[in-house]
Structures are given as structure tokens and as C-alpha cells.
Design an enzyme around this catalytic site. Structure first.
Site, PDB file in Angstrom:
ATOM      1  N   ASP A 314       0.803  -1.221   0.000  1.00  0.00           N
ATOM      2  CA  ASP A 314       0.000   0.000   0.000  1.00  0.00           C
ATOM      3  C   ASP A 314       0.838   1.272   0.000  1.00  0.00           C
ATOM      4  O   ASP A 314       0.357   2.317  -0.448  1.00  0.00           O
ATOM      5  CB  ASP A 314      -0.950  -0.005   1.200  1.00  0.00           C
ATOM      6  CG  ASP A 314      -2.135  -0.937   0.971  1.00  0.00           C
ATOM      7  OD1 ASP A 314      -2.548  -1.087  -0.186  1.00  0.00           O
ATOM      8  OD2 ASP A 314      -2.632  -1.527   1.942  1.00  0.00           O
ATOM      9  N   GLY A 316       4.388   1.361  -1.176  1.00  0.00           N
ATOM     10  CA  GLY A 316       5.261   1.343  -2.340  1.00  0.00           C
ATOM     11  C   GLY A 316       4.529   1.338  -3.670  1.00  0.00           C
ATOM     12  O   GLY A 316       5.064   1.799  -4.680  1.00  0.00           O
ATOM     13  N   TYR A 318       1.101   2.485  -4.016  1.00  0.00           N
ATOM     14  CA  TYR A 318       0.075   3.524  -4.113  1.00  0.00           C
ATOM     15  C   TYR A 318       0.445   4.817  -3.395  1.00  0.00           C
ATOM     16  O   TYR A 318       0.018   5.889  -3.807  1.00  0.00           O
ATOM     17  CB  TYR A 318      -1.259   3.013  -3.550  1.00  0.00           C
ATOM     18  CG  TYR A 318      -1.690   1.703  -4.152  1.00  0.00           C
ATOM     19  CD1 TYR A 318      -2.312   1.646  -5.398  1.00  0.00           C
ATOM     20  CD2 TYR A 318      -1.459   0.504  -3.483  1.00  0.00           C
ATOM     21  CE1 TYR A 318      -2.690   0.441  -5.959  1.00  0.00           C
ATOM     22  CE2 TYR A 318      -1.836  -0.707  -4.033  1.00  0.00           C
ATOM     23  CZ  TYR A 318      -2.444  -0.742  -5.272  1.00  0.00           C
ATOM     24  OH  TYR A 318      -2.814  -1.940  -5.823  1.00  0.00           O
ATOM     25  N   GLY A 321       1.048   8.743   1.498  1.00  0.00           N
ATOM     26  CA  GLY A 321       0.798  10.183   1.440  1.00  0.00           C
ATOM     27  C   GLY A 321      -0.260  10.542   0.427  1.00  0.00           C
ATOM     28  O   GLY A 321      -1.176  11.326   0.693  1.00  0.00           O
ATOM     29  N   TYR A 322      -0.154   9.966  -0.766  1.00  0.00           N
ATOM     30  CA  TYR A 322      -1.139  10.248  -1.810  1.00  0.00           C
ATOM     31  C   TYR A 322      -2.557   9.862  -1.393  1.00  0.00           C
ATOM     32  O   TYR A 322      -3.535  10.475  -1.809  1.00  0.00           O
ATOM     33  CB  TYR A 322      -0.781   9.484  -3.087  1.00  0.00           C
ATOM     34  CG  TYR A 322       0.232  10.159  -3.971  1.00  0.00           C
ATOM     35  CD1 TYR A 322       0.478  11.522  -3.892  1.00  0.00           C
ATOM     36  CD2 TYR A 322       0.947   9.423  -4.913  1.00  0.00           C
ATOM     37  CE1 TYR A 322       1.412  12.142  -4.708  1.00  0.00           C
ATOM     38  CE2 TYR A 322       1.877  10.034  -5.754  1.00  0.00           C
ATOM     39  CZ  TYR A 322       2.112  11.390  -5.647  1.00  0.00           C
ATOM     40  OH  TYR A 322       3.022  11.997  -6.467  1.00  0.00           O
ATOM     41  N   TYR A 398      -9.707  -0.388   2.524  1.00  0.00           N
ATOM     42  CA  TYR A 398      -9.232  -0.310   3.911  1.00  0.00           C
ATOM     43  C   TYR A 398      -8.845   1.109   4.287  1.00  0.00           C
ATOM     44  O   TYR A 398      -8.336   1.877   3.459  1.00  0.00           O
ATOM     45  CB  TYR A 398      -8.006  -1.203   4.108  1.00  0.00           C
ATOM     46  CG  TYR A 398      -8.305  -2.493   4.840  1.00  0.00           C
ATOM     47  CD1 TYR A 398      -8.552  -2.504   6.202  1.00  0.00           C
ATOM     48  CD2 TYR A 398      -8.342  -3.709   4.165  1.00  0.00           C
ATOM     49  CE1 TYR A 398      -8.816  -3.696   6.877  1.00  0.00           C
ATOM     50  CE2 TYR A 398      -8.608  -4.900   4.822  1.00  0.00           C
ATOM     51  CZ  TYR A 398      -8.843  -4.884   6.183  1.00  0.00           C
ATOM     52  OH  TYR A 398      -9.112  -6.054   6.849  1.00  0.00           O
ATOM     53  N   GLU A 399      -9.056   1.436   5.563  1.00  0.00           N
ATOM     54  CA  GLU A 399      -8.517   2.656   6.165  1.00  0.00           C
ATOM     55  C   GLU A 399      -7.429   2.277   7.156  1.00  0.00           C
ATOM     56  O   GLU A 399      -7.588   1.325   7.930  1.00  0.00           O
ATOM     57  CB  GLU A 399      -9.600   3.444   6.907  1.00  0.00           C
ATOM     58  CG  GLU A 399     -10.241   4.563   6.125  1.00  0.00           C
ATOM     59  CD  GLU A 399     -11.180   4.063   5.044  1.00  0.00           C
ATOM     60  OE1 GLU A 399     -11.460   4.822   4.110  1.00  0.00           O
ATOM     61  OE2 GLU A 399     -11.641   2.911   5.141  1.00  0.00           O
ATOM     62  N   HIS A 451      -1.715  -7.956   7.349  1.00  0.00           N
ATOM     63  CA  HIS A 451      -1.277  -6.570   7.188  1.00  0.00           C
ATOM     64  C   HIS A 451       0.096  -6.478   7.850  1.00  0.00           C
ATOM     65  O   HIS A 451       0.193  -6.507   9.089  1.00  0.00           O
ATOM     66  CB  HIS A 451      -2.245  -5.595   7.857  1.00  0.00           C
ATOM     67  CG  HIS A 451      -3.646  -5.656   7.336  1.00  0.00           C
ATOM     68  ND1 HIS A 451      -4.103  -4.826   6.341  1.00  0.00           N
ATOM     69  CD2 HIS A 451      -4.674  -6.452   7.681  1.00  0.00           C
ATOM     70  CE1 HIS A 451      -5.375  -5.109   6.088  1.00  0.00           C
ATOM     71  NE2 HIS A 451      -5.746  -6.091   6.884  1.00  0.00           N
ATOM     72  N   ASP A 606      26.804   3.989  12.533  1.00  0.00           N
ATOM     73  CA  ASP A 606      25.521   4.572  12.147  1.00  0.00           C
ATOM     74  C   ASP A 606      24.674   3.492  11.483  1.00  0.00           C
ATOM     75  O   ASP A 606      25.037   2.987  10.417  1.00  0.00           O
ATOM     76  CB  ASP A 606      25.760   5.749  11.190  1.00  0.00           C
ATOM     77  CG  ASP A 606      24.526   6.621  11.015  1.00  0.00           C
ATOM     78  OD1 ASP A 606      23.475   6.292  11.582  1.00  0.00           O
ATOM     79  OD2 ASP A 606      24.627   7.638  10.294  1.00  0.00           O
ATOM     80  N   ILE A 607      23.558   3.123  12.103  1.00  0.00           N
ATOM     81  CA  ILE A 607      22.774   1.963  11.663  1.00  0.00           C
ATOM     82  C   ILE A 607      21.311   2.341  11.470  1.00  0.00           C
ATOM     83  O   ILE A 607      20.847   3.391  11.920  1.00  0.00           O
ATOM     84  CB  ILE A 607      22.859   0.799  12.679  1.00  0.00           C
ATOM     85  CG1 ILE A 607      22.402   1.282  14.070  1.00  0.00           C
ATOM     86  CG2 ILE A 607      24.256   0.204  12.720  1.00  0.00           C
ATOM     87  CD1 ILE A 607      22.254   0.193  15.101  1.00  0.00           C
TER      88      ILE A 607
END
EC number: 1.4.3.-
Length: 689
Positions: A314, A316, A318, A321-322, A398-399, A451, A606-607
Site C-alpha cells: 500500500d 510502495g 500507491y 501520502g497520496y 481499507y482505512e 497486514h 551509524d545503523i
């Protein structure tokens, strides 16, 4: 000249000549500026995304240390489709006005936008072969205006490959405009070509399942009134803050109860939290550089073709944010609210906005701490509050309600609520679902699904050099009667250091109450003599159910394990890869690529910790026709980070000490004067034992 342009843009937006914070999402003016630069160079393009390329971390950390230094450049990250369907990745430096990258990518498809989705239904309704299948299913030919579809990316189908931009249309019938289409699913699946704007194929099952004849099963007000109406015994609950809120917002930086955090937003991840710090008695201590929900996958469990294609990414495929909702005051968020908008690009290159995309507000958090001394009834009780930064996005049926919650004791909580409507498929009367789904209403089969969310944690625990430890509750060695464990009751927290990428590949274990510490071994707590750390506490961590080498397993490599740890890389943000639609999983993109060198060191450096969590959903009639919100949550908790409870300075609601009780003198009573007894004749003092 370029700096003047940025100042002009900032002044137009805020009335201030200050340029935007380097973490701020691109404004509408910046989006339009990037598109203008590209048009001048490349002519007409179809825009998939124009978003901020976040500053390179090394550069950004230097600026955060000394904000008087020059700000990192504002870079627009571009995804565009040129005529013929070729995908282009680009970068535009908004300060210089120059295109610094322009690359045509073969064999990939960018995410499906809302504009892409909205093209499909009109084409479906007019296609002769679709009309034929609707008639065969029991839909009258003159009812095509009542036929609907949920367009999904096709996932991957070897018959079509990755070079043609496709969507699959999950078909439904809606007898009345107010009916829920999910009560009347259809049994065939058209394939839509986005370049041709045409249906190029229809998948038809071997066993045909005609349209259900059951009456509508609805959730709108008129339907509820027909079934007896709404409850009438609910009294109002009013949330008021008569003196205003306790947080400050400067631009997109929030200052609340010792916390400070920058709130960003992009088209894929939705909310992005950056530079999260906590003021510890005057010392502003860094905790997380960046937190986000970076990806998710929803695999469905029906093996019948073409349902193997139902596994939506959902974010990657769609974009969280959009798909974000414009929130409503008093409905989605309640209380004293501060909203932030979100700016995006449309297909034509014009800037658009989602109003009230992010909600920021406070809530009562219940008891923060309490103790009553049984000897004398002395008591202290302190109520907590929490700051919530949230957005809600709708992925077709779905929400997903996403809440980032900050607590006064230094805890960061992520809560996700799932609601909306089940994805449904038609079934014949008396048909055996074989356990792959549940008949939630006559003729309606809701398939099993998961999910699975991927949380990206970029720790900065008192500095960027951190190490991850696996922590397991473990029985002490020795049997009952042994010298080292004579009573057999010994147990301890067994800590396993992850020194390499390969060691860090791990799964959840509920038997050992497994958690993961992100620690700075260079700094020890003065009391415990242990490294300062933050602990990931997550208990809703199901296994990815599709089997190894299945299509989902190959495409969603991030979900194969609960935890991966990688060395930080500016380009490693999206755990399923940059372009997800129609990937075959061969090779698996994202995390599987990044962990290919299992010997790479992740100790004291740094990970990034990647955590996959979620739920496995076996639907039931109670989930239909609309699903009650199902919550899941995880915590990021301080361990050995503070020298004592950091919330001791939160004013108590009620406090009485033993000496006050003994002397009969007054007590501190800061109780909520709005609270009242509801049972006549009840005795006792508020908050006291």
C-alpha cells in the site's frame, strides 16, 4: 539568486523571509519550480511524483550542530513517465535551477496514483467483453452504470511482465448508489493497460459464481434506521483545553514536554519524523534521527488464480501520502487541533494540496504513576498526557489510522488502527471456502490476509554510533538443587549483540518476551553501568504466511523476518525498493539486496533497524459490512537512558506524604475540578484511596 528565490517562496507561504527548514516537504511553489525547470529541458511529461530528497545525513548533522552555517540545498526528487511509457528518475537542485540527474529506467513501473486509479472504472463500464461477463454474472446490460471496480496494481503476472503499465480491476455491483458494493462482488478480473487506456485481458475462473441475490448489507444512516435506528443512551463527552494547548509549533518543529521533533511528510511514507530530541534537565539529547512507516504488504491467502496477485504494497505501490484523508475537526481528531497540509504534484505537473492531512493534538493518557502506602494511606497519583501526530489514509477498501504518540516518560509509541471494509469475493450458495476465507454474509467470501508494516528506525541514541542487542528473558543455568540455582527460580535478560548484518536477521519470540535494544556503548548510565539505550517492544509480529519462494515472499523480502539491521546509507529508505509495482522479486529488491553481505559490520556505527510487524486477519461476520477499528501498537522505551523516572516533574493530581498524614496538615490537591461523582451518596475524596 537561488537563495533569493527560496526566500521569496518562503515569504509567500509564511510571510517570513526565512528559507524553509531543510527537512520541510516541498511547498507548492517549489514543486511548480521543479516542474518548470523540467519542462524547459524535456517538454511534456506525465508526473508521478515530485518530492523532497532529504538532505544527505552527514551534511544535515553538521547543519543541526550549527544552524548558522549554510543550509543543505533543496533538492526535488522526480519520478516521471515520458511518452511511450518510459520511466525517468530525476533530481532538480532548486537553488541552482539545474537538473542534476535524469535517468531512464527500463523494466520498472512507478506507483499507481489516484489519477491512475480513477481512469479504470469508466473504461471497464464501456468494454464489450466486460459487459458480456457482467451479463453472464447476472448484471443487466443496462445496469453498467452500477458496476464498479477497485483498481489494484497487478502485482506481478509472468504473462505480461514489467514493461507494460497494468492494473487489475476487482469487480463489484452496486444496485443503489448508497449500497455497499462489497456485498455484491463479481467473479472475473479485467486487466487494464494504462498506456492504451484499454482492457487487454479478462481472467475468468474455472468455477463461475453468479451475482449474489441477497439483500444489500449496508452501514449508512438510512440502513441503520431501517434496522431499529441508532442508540439513544449516549451522552456527550466534551474535551476542552480552556487555556490552550501545551505544545508549540514553529514551522514544522514541535516542542512539547521536553520533546522536540520535526514533522515531515511525503507521498510514499506519509508522516516522517526527524531529529527527535529530549531535553533532559537542560541537555537536549538526540534519540532518533528519523522514524517512518517505510512499507507494508497485504498478502491474501486464497490460492485460486488470479488471487495470488492480491498482495498490495500500500505504500510502495500507491503511496500512503497520496491516499491521505483530509481530516475533519471533531470526527477524525477531537480536542484542540493543529493541522498541517500536504502538497503534491498531479499528472500534468500542477501542484495540489490535501488540507488538514496531519493532525497534532494532546490527549489524557491515564495514570502516569501512582503509589499508595498501605500503612497510612499516604498517596501520590499523577496523570499523564500524550502528544499525538496522526494521519489516516484510505487504500481502496481499507482505512489505516496512523498515530505517532509521544509520552512524558520518554516513550515513543506507534499505534495503527485498521478499519474500512473487507476485500470481498463472490461465492456460490453452500460453497466450501476450504478455510481460505469466511462467508461473512450470504454470497460474500472474505479471504484470509495479513497486514505487515515495516517500521524504519534510524536511531541516534546520544549520537549516531549505535549497536543493537537482542534481549531474551532466559532461565538461569543449573537445575533445582544446584549450587548456582538452588531453588530453580533464577532468570535474567540475556543480551546478544548484533555485530554483523547476518547476525541481526531475527524473528520475534513470545516465549522469551524478546525485545531489541538500540544502545550507545560509548556512554554508560551512572547507576546501572549499562549503555544508554532505547528498547523496541513489539508483540504483534506474525510470520509472513506465504511460503519461501512464493511470489509474495520474493517481492516482499523485508517481511521475511521481524528485524533486520543495516549500516546507514542515504539511498536506503524504501525496504521493497524505489519502484515496486510489477516487480517479479527476481532479484528481490530493497532489504534483501542491502543484507547480501552478511559479514558487514553494524557494531558501534551509524545503523538503521527495520522492523516488520502487523496482524493476521481471519475475517468474521462482525467485520462486515464495515470493520470496527482494530488497533495494534509498539513502543520505543528508554532503558538506562535516564538516571531516574524522567516524568517525576509532571505535577501530581493528588499527593499526601506520611508526615502530612501524621500531622493532620493539608495535602497537595490538584485534582481535575471538572470530574464529578455520578452516584448520589457516594463518599470519598477524589484521587485518595
Amino acid at each position: 539568486m537561488a537563495l533569493d528565490r527560496l526566500k521569496s517562496v518562503a515569504q509567500h507561504i509564511t510571510g517570513s523571509a526565512d528559507p524553509p527548514h531543510p527537512f520541510d516537504p516541498l511547498s507548492r511553489q517549489e514543486i511548480e519550480a521543479a516542474v518548470s525547470i523540467l519542462r524547459a529541458e524535456h517538454g511534456k511529461l506525465h508526473y508521478n511524483a515530485v518530492t523532497l530528497q532529504e538532505p544527505r545525513k552527514a551534511e544535515m548533522l553538521k547543519w543541526l550542530e550549527d544552524t548558522s552555517k549554510p543550509r543543505p540545498a533543496r533538492i526535488a526528487d522526480i519520478v516521471a513517465v515520458i511518452p511511450g511509457g518510459k520511466v525517468c528518475d530525476g533530481l532538480v537542485n532548486l537553488q541552482t535551477g539545474k537538473i542534476v540527474k535524469w535517468e531512464i529506467i527500463d523494466g520498472v513501473q512507478p506507483l499507481i496514483t489516484m489519477e491512475d486509479l480513477n481512469q479504470v472504472e469508466a473504461v471497464v463500464r464501456k468494454d464489450p467483453k466486460v459487459i458480456e461477463q457482467c451479463i453472464l454474472s447476472g448484471v443487466p446490460a443496462d445496469h453498467m452504470d452500477q458496476v464498479y471496480c477497485d483498481p489494484w496494481t497487478i502485482g506481478y503476472d509472468h504473462r505480461f511482465g514489467s514493461n507494460v503499465r497494468l492494473q487489475q480491476a476487482l469487480m463489484y455491483y452496486r444496485p443503489h448508489i448508497d449500497d455497499s458494493q462489497y456485498s455484491f462482488p463479481l467473479d472475473f478480473c479485467p486487466i487494464f493497460d494504462a498506456e492504451k487506456l484499454a482492457i487487454i485481458h479478462i481472467d475468468i475462473p474455472e468455477v463461475r459464481r453468479p451475482l449474489s441475490k441477497a439483500p444489500p448489507n449496508n452501514y449508512h444512516p438510512a440502513a441503520i434506521e431501517k434496522e431499529g435506528g441508532y442508540r439513544t443512551d449516549i451522552k456527550p463527552i466534551n474535551i476542552t483545553q480552556p487555556e490552550g494547548v501545551s505544545f508549540k509549533v514553529e514551522g514544522r518543529v514541535i516542542d512539547w514536554q521536553n520533546w522536540k521533533v520535526h514533522v515531515g511528510f511525503n507521498y510514499k511514507e506519509g508522516i516522517v519524523l526527524n531529529n527527535i530530541t529530549y531535553n533532559d534537565k537542560g541537555t537536549e539529547r538526540p534519540i532518533f534521527y528519523r522514524l517512518s512507516l517505510a512499507e507494508m504488504v497485504v498478502p491474501y491467502g486464497n490460492p485460486e488464480h488470479p488471487h495470488q496477485r492480491k498482495h498490495a504494497f500500500d505504500l510502495g505501490e500507491y503511496g500512503g501520502g497520496y491516499m491521505t484523508n483530509s481530516l475533519s475537526l471533531g470526527c477524525d481528531c477531537k480536542g484542540a487541533i493543529h493541522y498541517l497540509d500536504a502538497d503534491f504534484v498531479n499528472r500534468a505537473g500542477e501542484s495540489t494540496s490535501i488540507k488538514n492531512a496531519i493532525c497534532i493534538h494532546e490527549e489524557d493518557a491515564g495514570i502516569l504513576f501512582k503509589h499508595t502506602d498501605f500503612r497510612d494511606d499516604s498517596v501520590i497519583v499523577t496523570r499523564g498526557r500524550k502528544l499525538i501526530i496522526s494521519h489516516i489514509f484510505t487504500a481502496a477498501n481499507y482505512e489505516y489510522c496512523v498515530y505517532w504518540i509521544f509520552h512524558q516518560d520518554g516513550t515513543v509509541q506507534l499505534e495503527i488502527k485498521l478499519t474500512g471494509i473487507l476485500n470481498t469475493y463472490v461465492m456460490n450458495p453452500g460453497e466450501d471456502t476450504h478455510g481460505w476465507g469466511t462467508e461473512v454474509y450470504p454470497g460474500v467470501n472474505a479471504h484470509n490476509h495479513q497486514h505487515l508494516f515495516c517500521l524504519r528506525i534510524d536511531p541516534n541514541i546520544d549520537g549516531p554510533n549505535n549497536t543493537v542487542f537482542q534481549v531474551d528473558a532466559t532461565q538461569g543455568a543449573g537445575e533445582v538443587g544446584s549450587k548456582e540455582n538452588p531453588y530453580g527460580n533464577a532468570f535474567y535478560a540475556k543480551k546478544t549483540k548484533y555485530t554483523t548484518v547476518g547476525e541481526a536477521i531475527s524473528d520475534y519470540d513470545g516465549v522469551t518476551s524478546r525485545t531489541w535494544d538500540m544502545a550507545n556503548e560509548n556512554k554508560l548510565n551512572p547507576h546501572s553501568k549499562r549503555p544508554v539505550s532505547y528498547k523496541l517492544v513489539s508483540r504483534e509480529v506474525p510470520k509472513l504466511m506465504p511460503k519461501e519462494n512464493s511470489l509474495v515472499w520474493k517481492r516482499a523480502g523485508f517481511a521475511r523476518h521481524a528485524v533486520h539491521v543495516t549500516k546507514y546509507d542515504d539511498e536506503q529508505i524504501l525496504p521493497a525498493g524505489r519502484h515496486v509495482p510489477q516487480t517479479s522479486g527476481e532479484p528481490s529488491r530493497g532489504i534483501p539486496e542491502w543484507i547480501s553481505d552478511a559479514s558487514a559490520s553494524i557494531e558501534n556505527t551509524d545503523i538503521v533497524l527495520w522492523h516488520t510487524f502487523g496482524i493476521t486477519h481471519f475475517p468474521a461476520p462482525e467485520d462486515f459490512p464495515i470493520m470496527p477499528a482494530e488497533p495494534m501498537t509498539l513502543l520505543l522505551r528508554p532503558r538506562n537512558f535516564f538516571n531516574k523516572n524522567p516524568a517525576l516533574d509532571v505535577p501530581p493530581s493528588y499527593a499526601s506524604t506520611p508526615s502530612q498524614i501524621l500531622s493532620g496538615k493539608g495535602v497537595m490537591d490538584a485534582a481535575d475540578k471538572m470530574s464529578k461523582l455520578v452516584v448520589t451518596g457516594s463518599e470519598g475524596q477524589c484521587c485518595a484511596k
